[in-house]
Scaffold this active site. Structure first.
Site, short mmCIF file in Angstrom:
data_model
loop_
_atom_site.label_atom_id
_atom_site.label_comp_id
_atom_site.label_asym_id
_atom_site.label_seq_id
_atom_site.Cartn_x
_atom_site.Cartn_y
_atom_site.Cartn_z
N CYS A 115 0.84 -1.21 0.00
CA CYS A 115 0.00 0.00 0.00
C CYS A 115 0.87 1.25 0.00
CB CYS A 115 -0.91 -0.02 1.22
SG CYS A 115 -1.83 1.52 1.46
N CYS A 118 0.89 3.05 3.35
CA CYS A 118 1.74 2.42 4.36
C CYS A 118 3.21 2.71 4.08
CB CYS A 118 1.50 0.91 4.38
SG CYS A 118 -0.20 0.46 4.82
#
Length: 259
Positions: A115, A118
């Site tokens: 992600c 992230c």
């Protein structure tokens, strides 16, 4: 006026009345149809307004904390007992308390290594690495799964060791999920644009609905000094708060000397 002169007028009036009656009978179905159409249009308009109102209310509620999963704070005892694995060819299983027992630790529970949000948070935490090194506080991350090269591809963004939390304990005690509601939250879209503008990119590999977080844990039994729970996609921890909490950590040697 004679009766002879009144008769044509009477006949003419009767003819007009008959013509008016015939025209009315002919137009009445059309008038009824137009009236029905008007009622139908009004009904459809009311349904449309109601649907728009319901959609607006749903959008408003989705951008509040009403439907967000409620977090439950972790205890030190809970974290200490978590089983982690190294990511080597021959993995070693150990208790999580080894991470912070001597010098405390900063630990990121990664929602999904692929992600881009992230990865942005990982880069923010990694920017603290020089100052954490000065304090003698290590930086770690845990992931919930190991898929192909996802962890390896995440490593350039994160400057600490990474471990596997197969039972997803660091994402508890009460696991929180954000499903597709996240994509109608304005805060999430703001986070998307912020990370994209920062040059971060990613992929869709792996589970990404269970929300992550960041912990700062003191040495020994000092306890949890900071616990940040991601409330929506891209809700990253404040690096300043992390550093402030890390400065409160008392390494075991210093704590023993203080006694």
């Amino acid at each position: 006026m004679s009766c002879h002169s009144e008769r044509p007028q009477l006949l003419f009036g009767c003819a007009l009345s008959m013509l008016h009656l015939l025209l009315w009978e002919r137009m009445r179905p059309e008038m009824s149809f137009l009236q029905d159409l008007s009622f139908f249009s009004m009904g459809m308009w009311s349904i449309g307004v109601g649907a728009l109102g319901a959609a607006a209310l749903a959008l408003l509620l989705a951008n509040t904390d009403v439907f967000l999963s409620k977090s439950q704070k972790a205890t030190l005892e809970y974290l200490e007992d978590i089983d982690l694995k190294t990511l080597e060819k021959e993995p070693r299983t150990f208790k999580a308390k080894e991470l912070w027992e001597k010098n405390g630790a900063v630990i990121m529970a990664v929602r999904r290594p692929g992600c881009f949000l992230c990865r942005e948070e990982a880069a923010d935490l990694s920017s603290l690495k020089p100052k954490l090194d000065e304090l003698g506080v290590p930086l770690y991350a845990v992931v919930k799964e190991q898929i192909r090269t996802e962890v390896q591809d995440f490593q350039p963004y994160f400057k600490g060791e990474i471990f596997l939390d197969e039972k997803k304990k660091f994402y508890g005690p009460q696991r929180r999920k954000m499903m597709f509601m996240g994509f109608v939250r304005l805060g999430v879209w703001y986070n998307f644009f912020r990370a994209r503008n920062g040059g971060f990119s990613g992929n869709l590999e792996g589970e990404g609905f269970i929300l992550g977080g960041v912990f700062v844990v003191g040495s020994g039994k000092q306890g949890i000094l900071l616990e940040h729970r991601e409330k929506e996609f891209g809700d990253k921890v404040n690096p300043v708060s992390v550093l402030e909490a890390a400065r409160k950590i008392q390494p075991q040697t210093l704590a023993a000397e203080a006694k």
